[in-house]
Scaffold this active site. Structure first.
Site, PDB file in Angstrom:
ATOM      1  N   ARG A 102       0.927  -1.138  -0.023  1.00 38.00           N
ATOM      2  CA  ARG A 102      -0.024  -0.155   0.113  1.00 38.00           C
ATOM      3  C   ARG A 102       0.830   1.284   0.004  1.00 38.00           C
ATOM      4  O   ARG A 102       0.675   2.176   0.467  1.00 38.00           O
ATOM      5  CB  ARG A 102      -1.004  -0.079   1.040  1.00 38.00           C
ATOM      6  CG  ARG A 102      -2.070  -1.102   1.200  1.00 38.00           C
ATOM      7  CD  ARG A 102      -3.058  -1.134  -0.062  1.00 38.00           C
ATOM      8  NE  ARG A 102      -3.918  -1.953   0.099  1.00 38.00           N
ATOM      9  CZ  ARG A 102      -4.068  -3.159  -0.357  1.00 38.00           C
ATOM     10  NH1 ARG A 102      -2.797  -3.584  -1.012  1.00 38.00           N
ATOM     11  NH2 ARG A 102      -5.071  -3.836  -0.506  1.00 38.00           N
TER      12      ARG A 102
ATOM     13  N   SER B 103     -11.053  -0.997   2.362  1.00 36.15           N
ATOM     14  CA  SER B 103     -10.436  -1.264   3.683  1.00 36.15           C
ATOM     15  C   SER B 103     -10.084   0.179   4.213  1.00 36.15           C
ATOM     16  O   SER B 103      -9.396   1.009   3.533  1.00 36.15           O
ATOM     17  CB  SER B 103      -9.082  -2.007   3.671  1.00 36.15           C
ATOM     18  OG  SER B 103      -9.441  -3.420   2.961  1.00 36.15           O
TER      19      SER B 103
ATOM     20  N   GLU C  64      -5.682   3.492   5.881  1.00 35.26           N
ATOM     21  CA  GLU C  64      -5.489   3.258   4.115  1.00 35.26           C
ATOM     22  C   GLU C  64      -5.785   4.343   3.603  1.00 35.26           C
ATOM     23  O   GLU C  64      -5.280   5.085   2.574  1.00 35.26           O
ATOM     24  CB  GLU C  64      -5.551   2.194   3.675  1.00 35.26           C
ATOM     25  CG  GLU C  64      -5.502   1.758   2.470  1.00 35.26           C
ATOM     26  CD  GLU C  64      -6.246   0.510   1.572  1.00 35.26           C
ATOM     27  OE1 GLU C  64      -5.758  -0.453   2.136  1.00 35.26           O
ATOM     28  OE2 GLU C  64      -6.964   1.021   0.664  1.00 35.26           O
TER      29      GLU C  64
HETATM   30  P1  FAD Z   1      -8.806   8.614  -5.685  1.00 38.18           P
HETATM   31  O1  FAD Z   1      -9.405   8.061  -4.255  1.00 38.18           O
HETATM   32  O2  FAD Z   1      -9.411   9.564  -6.470  1.00 38.18           O
HETATM   33  O3  FAD Z   1      -7.573   9.110  -5.221  1.00 38.18           O
HETATM   34  C1  FAD Z   1      -6.406   8.553  -4.189  1.00 38.18           C
HETATM   35  C2  FAD Z   1      -5.411   9.346  -3.971  1.00 38.18           C
HETATM   36  O4  FAD Z   1      -4.555   9.422  -5.190  1.00 38.18           O
HETATM   37  C3  FAD Z   1      -5.732  10.697  -3.604  1.00 38.18           C
HETATM   38  O5  FAD Z   1      -4.779  11.259  -2.437  1.00 38.18           O
HETATM   39  C4  FAD Z   1      -5.626  11.630  -4.841  1.00 38.18           C
HETATM   40  O6  FAD Z   1      -5.550  13.032  -4.582  1.00 38.18           O
HETATM   41  C5  FAD Z   1      -4.439  11.095  -5.526  1.00 38.18           C
HETATM   42  N1  FAD Z   1      -4.642  10.991  -6.902  1.00 38.18           N
HETATM   43  C6  FAD Z   1      -5.501  10.443  -7.708  1.00 38.18           C
HETATM   44  N2  FAD Z   1      -5.442  10.571  -9.011  1.00 38.18           N
HETATM   45  C7  FAD Z   1      -4.126  10.902  -9.080  1.00 38.18           C
HETATM   46  C8  FAD Z   1      -3.173  10.907 -10.243  1.00 38.18           C
HETATM   47  N3  FAD Z   1      -3.804  10.762 -11.490  1.00 38.18           N
HETATM   48  N4  FAD Z   1      -1.936  11.412  -9.944  1.00 38.18           N
HETATM   49  C9  FAD Z   1      -1.531  11.615  -8.598  1.00 38.18           C
HETATM   50  N5  FAD Z   1      -2.235  11.643  -7.695  1.00 38.18           N
HETATM   51  C10 FAD Z   1      -3.568  11.267  -7.741  1.00 38.18           C
HETATM   52  N6  FAD Z   1      -7.536  -1.108  -3.012  1.00 38.18           N
HETATM   53  C11 FAD Z   1      -6.518  -1.948  -2.947  1.00 38.18           C
HETATM   54  O7  FAD Z   1      -5.312  -1.880  -3.128  1.00 38.18           O
HETATM   55  N7  FAD Z   1      -7.204  -3.228  -3.072  1.00 38.18           N
HETATM   56  C12 FAD Z   1      -8.487  -3.702  -2.905  1.00 38.18           C
HETATM   57  O8  FAD Z   1      -8.956  -4.942  -3.001  1.00 38.18           O
HETATM   58  C13 FAD Z   1      -9.590  -2.667  -2.913  1.00 38.18           C
HETATM   59  N8  FAD Z   1     -10.576  -3.049  -2.717  1.00 38.18           N
HETATM   60  C14 FAD Z   1     -11.672  -1.721  -2.553  1.00 38.18           C
HETATM   61  C15 FAD Z   1     -12.997  -1.994  -2.729  1.00 38.18           C
HETATM   62  C16 FAD Z   1     -14.087  -0.930  -2.378  1.00 38.18           C
HETATM   63  C17 FAD Z   1     -15.246  -1.221  -2.355  1.00 38.18           C
HETATM   64  C18 FAD Z   1     -13.553   0.437  -2.504  1.00 38.18           C
HETATM   65  C19 FAD Z   1     -14.403   1.364  -2.405  1.00 38.18           C
HETATM   66  C20 FAD Z   1     -12.106   0.538  -2.374  1.00 38.18           C
HETATM   67  C21 FAD Z   1     -11.180  -0.483  -2.670  1.00 38.18           C
HETATM   68  N9  FAD Z   1      -9.782  -0.245  -2.596  1.00 38.18           N
HETATM   69  C22 FAD Z   1      -9.047  -1.225  -2.895  1.00 38.18           C
HETATM   70  C23 FAD Z   1      -9.095   1.075  -2.541  1.00 38.18           C
HETATM   71  C24 FAD Z   1      -9.161   2.021  -4.036  1.00 38.18           C
HETATM   72  O9  FAD Z   1     -10.100   1.099  -5.053  1.00 38.18           O
HETATM   73  C25 FAD Z   1      -7.908   2.132  -4.326  1.00 38.18           C
HETATM   74  O10 FAD Z   1      -7.175   2.763  -3.747  1.00 38.18           O
HETATM   75  C26 FAD Z   1      -7.964   3.077  -6.003  1.00 38.18           C
HETATM   76  O11 FAD Z   1      -6.662   2.723  -6.773  1.00 38.18           O
HETATM   77  C27 FAD Z   1      -8.263   4.432  -5.703  1.00 38.18           C
HETATM   78  O12 FAD Z   1      -8.482   4.724  -6.912  1.00 38.18           O
HETATM   79  P2  FAD Z   1      -9.260   6.308  -7.140  1.00 38.18           P
HETATM   80  O13 FAD Z   1      -9.171   6.627  -8.593  1.00 38.18           O
HETATM   81  O14 FAD Z   1     -10.698   6.345  -6.485  1.00 38.18           O
HETATM   82  O15 FAD Z   1      -8.341   7.103  -6.377  1.00 38.18           O
HETATM   83  N1  EPU Z   2     -11.207 -11.392   9.096  1.00 35.71           N
HETATM   84  C1  EPU Z   2     -11.990 -11.581  10.221  1.00 35.71           C
HETATM   85  N2  EPU Z   2     -13.074 -10.723  10.365  1.00 35.71           N
HETATM   86  C2  EPU Z   2     -13.241  -9.597   9.528  1.00 35.71           C
HETATM   87  C3  EPU Z   2     -12.438  -9.616   8.511  1.00 35.71           C
HETATM   88  C4  EPU Z   2     -11.436 -10.305   8.343  1.00 35.71           C
HETATM   89  O1  EPU Z   2     -11.833 -12.407  11.079  1.00 35.71           O
HETATM   90  O2  EPU Z   2     -14.258  -9.033   9.838  1.00 35.71           O
HETATM   91  C5  EPU Z   2     -10.252 -12.219   8.811  1.00 35.71           C
HETATM   92  C6  EPU Z   2     -10.293 -13.356   7.743  1.00 35.71           C
HETATM   93  O3  EPU Z   2     -11.078 -14.339   8.046  1.00 35.71           O
HETATM   94  C7  EPU Z   2      -9.045 -13.580   7.230  1.00 35.71           C
HETATM   95  C8  EPU Z   2      -8.188 -12.114   7.457  1.00 35.71           C
HETATM   96  O4  EPU Z   2      -8.858 -11.450   8.678  1.00 35.71           O
HETATM   97  O5  EPU Z   2      -8.301 -14.498   7.993  1.00 35.71           O
HETATM   98  C9  EPU Z   2      -7.849 -11.284   6.293  1.00 35.71           C
HETATM   99  O6  EPU Z   2      -9.220 -10.911   5.931  1.00 35.71           O
HETATM  100  P1  EPU Z   2      -9.437 -10.792   4.274  1.00 35.71           P
HETATM  101  O7  EPU Z   2      -9.168 -11.981   3.316  1.00 35.71           O
HETATM  102  O8  EPU Z   2     -10.956 -10.243   4.006  1.00 35.71           O
HETATM  103  O9  EPU Z   2      -8.621  -9.807   3.740  1.00 35.71           O
HETATM  104  P2  EPU Z   2      -8.200  -8.170   4.450  1.00 35.71           P
HETATM  105  O10 EPU Z   2      -6.844  -8.245   4.950  1.00 35.71           O
HETATM  106  O11 EPU Z   2      -9.290  -7.572   5.366  1.00 35.71           O
HETATM  107  C10 EPU Z   2      -7.082  -7.289   2.324  1.00 35.71           C
HETATM  108  C11 EPU Z   2      -6.898  -6.065   1.531  1.00 35.71           C
HETATM  109  C12 EPU Z   2      -8.121  -5.834   0.698  1.00 35.71           C
HETATM  110  C13 EPU Z   2      -7.942  -7.048  -0.468  1.00 35.71           C
HETATM  111  C14 EPU Z   2      -8.116  -8.410   0.332  1.00 35.71           C
HETATM  112  C15 EPU Z   2      -7.914  -9.449  -0.688  1.00 35.71           C
HETATM  113  C16 EPU Z   2      -5.652  -4.299   3.099  1.00 35.71           C
HETATM  114  C17 EPU Z   2      -5.777  -3.364   3.830  1.00 35.71           C
HETATM  115  N3  EPU Z   2      -6.795  -4.952   2.579  1.00 35.71           N
HETATM  116  O12 EPU Z   2      -8.025  -7.224   3.137  1.00 35.71           O
HETATM  117  O13 EPU Z   2      -8.106  -4.500  -0.004  1.00 35.71           O
HETATM  118  O14 EPU Z   2      -9.107  -6.878  -1.413  1.00 35.71           O
HETATM  119  O15 EPU Z   2      -6.930  -8.378   1.246  1.00 35.71           O
HETATM  120  O16 EPU Z   2      -6.802  -9.567  -1.067  1.00 35.71           O
HETATM  121  O17 EPU Z   2      -4.597  -4.969   2.604  1.00 35.71           O
HETATM  122  C18 EPU Z   2      -8.461  -2.164   0.168  1.00 35.71           C
HETATM  123  O18 EPU Z   2      -7.167  -2.014   0.212  1.00 35.71           O
HETATM  124  O19 EPU Z   2      -9.463  -1.393   0.207  1.00 35.71           O
HETATM  125  C19 EPU Z   2      -8.946  -3.649   0.163  1.00 35.71           C
HETATM  126  C20 EPU Z   2     -10.210  -4.175   0.109  1.00 35.71           C
END
Ligand code: FAD
Ligand code: EPU
Length: 345
Positions: free
Chosen positions: A162, A232, A328
């Site tokens: 991250r 997250s 995050e």
């Molecule tokens: P924004 O939220 O618009 O911007 C994020 C930051 O980047 C801000 O500080 C902004 O100023 C800056 N920024 C934006 N565009 C630019 C640019 N072109 N140049 C320089 N800076 C810029 N993340 C994961 O890693 N893994 C996941 O599994 C994951 N799951 C998600 C699930 C959900 C339901 C949601 C809502 C979010 C999840 N995220 C996850 C977080 C998010 O999707 C990522 O961080 C994504 O890359 C953000 O993209 P955005 O375009 O919305 O960025």
């Molecule tokens: N867990 C619990 N209770 C909960 C949630 C999780 O016990 O309420 C336990 C799960 O059972 C598992 C562990 O925690 O053993 C990890 O949970 P999970 O697999 O759901 O993944 P996470 O660590 O919570 C991370 C990323 C996600 C990404 C998933 C899948 C971060 C901060 N989050 O979640 O990214 O999608 O792994 O790879 O690293 C995001 O960054 O926004 C995001 C959604």
């Protein structure tokens, strides 16, 4: 006429009712650079936004929001890999679907991550065993003051969990305008995470992995179109092996992920869950029932509700485990980004 005319609601997945003084949609690097330079002359704060899926607005933004919508996908075939050049404003999930439709596998584990492709390098997005850094070839960065574009090869991006150079040296005064991806023709399935382990390495197809990831995600992550959230809310904490061992001694079922440098990553969702916080609410904000690491806008939450909830979650986990969670999500105040830990501590 109010000076706070431009709603940011369509540009933050928490669906908060916040406003910006000005808002422009930039479709070219030149437009982005010009908008930024004009604000500099007026000493006006600027905020770059992709799709706002990793942002928490603390306040109305007293400046110009620049929405990056630089589009375009170009694919080149090499001897061993496909090379993609993708405009920063392309939606990430649509890109994943596009590559699968074209028979270019490699992005399937990262299906359904919201946001723009240009935002993906910033926190080195990752899910289900794959991080952006493993398929990123380069990132094109615009120097906003000069209009020059610099190409950073992956090795220069300082990708970590991250984390990247775009949260440090290249945070202010730079915009990502394109991302280069490299998809190896010798495709290997990555089946290390969750239900993906049920697929056979011999027969698994990219489409099956895509479908399984989409199912797993839909079962625990709320859809921002229905329930505001930013994924997250906190990062998974990385602690010393001694601290991890102390937690394991008291809670042997605590998930732990040993890191290459000897430290141990813990699961923040598990820690929050063990504090019995699923469903816990302050005002309109709540801890998600299916995934405790996700804070949701349950019912017309204010920024203050979400901040108060994040504070409470951090305190409860800290008091129980002596592990102090860090957001995050990026916190954006009236003038620009604020130190998220400072805001919720
Ligand atoms: P924004 O939220 O618009 O911007 C994020 C930051 O980047 C801000 O500080 C902004 O100023 C800056 N920024 C934006 N565009 C630019 C640019 N072109 N140049 C320089 N800076 C810029 N993340 C994961 O890693 N893994 C996941 O599994 C994951 N799951 C998600 C699930 C959900 C339901 C949601 C809502 C979010 C999840 N995220 C996850 C977080 C998010 O999707 C990522 O961080 C994504 O890359 C953000 O993209 P955005 O375009 O919305 O960025
Ligand atoms: N867990 C619990 N209770 C909960 C949630 C999780 O016990 O309420 C336990 C799960 O059972 C598992 C562990 O925690 O053993 C990890 O949970 P999970 O697999 O759901 O993944 P996470 O660590 O919570 C991370 C990323 C996600 C990404 C998933 C899948 C971060 C901060 N989050 O979640 O990214 O999608 O792994 O790879 O690293 C995001 O960054 O926004 C995001 C959604």
């Amino acid at each position: 006429m109010s000076s706070q005319q431009h709603s940011l609601k369509p540009f933050n997945t928490f669906n908060l009712d916040r406003f910006a003084q000005e808002l422009i949609i930039a479709t070219t690097p030149e437009a982005l650079s010009a908008a930024w330079q004009e604000s500099q002359l007026r000493q006006q704060p600027v905020l770059l936004i992709g799709e706002g899926s990793n942002i928490l607005f603390l306040d109305d933004f007293q400046g110009k929001a620049i929405i990056n919508r630089i589009k375009g996908i170009a694919v080149k075939e090499g001897a061993e890999a496909w090379h993609l050049h993708v405009g920063a404003g392309e939606n990430w999930h649509q890109l994943v679907k596009y590559t699968l439709e074209k028979g270019l596998p490699g992005l399937e584990n990262m299906a359904m991550i919201p946001g723009c492709t240009g935002s993906a390098p910033i926190q080195n997005i990752g899910a289900y065993g794959v991080e952006l850094k493993s398929i990123c070839e380069y990132v094109d960065v615009l120097h906003l003051a000069t209009g020059e574009i610099e190409r950073l090869p992956t090795e220069a991006c300082q990708f970590g969990y991250r984390d990247s150079i775009f949260k440090h040296k290249y945070q202010y005064g730079y915009a990502i305008v394109a991302v280069g991806l490299i998809l190896n023709k010798k495709w290997q399935p990555v089946l290390s995470y969750g239900d993906l382990g049920k697929l056979s390495p011999q027969t698994a197809t990219p489409q099956q992995i895509f479908d399984t990831v989409c199912q797993m995600r839909s079962s625990k992550l709320p859809d921002p179109a229905k329930t505001g959230n930013a994924g997250s809310f906190f990062k998974n904490p990385v602690v010393s092996v001694e601290q991890a061992n102390a937690i394991m001694a008291a809670w042997p079922d605590a998930p732990r992920y040993p890191q290459a440098d000897g430290s141990v990553k813990l699961a923040a969702g598990w820690l929050i869950d063990r504090c019995d916080l699923k469903g816990f609410a302050i005002g309109g904000a709540a801890v998600h029932q299916q995934q405790a690491l996700v804070l949701i806008n349950q019912h017309q939450a204010t920024s203050g509700d979400i901040v108060a909830l994040a504070h409470e979650v951090r305190q409860r986990v800290g008091q129980k485990f002596n592990v102090w969670l860090e957001p995050e999500v990026r916190f954006i105040g009236a003038q620009g980004e604020q130190d998220a830990v400072g805001v919720i501590a």
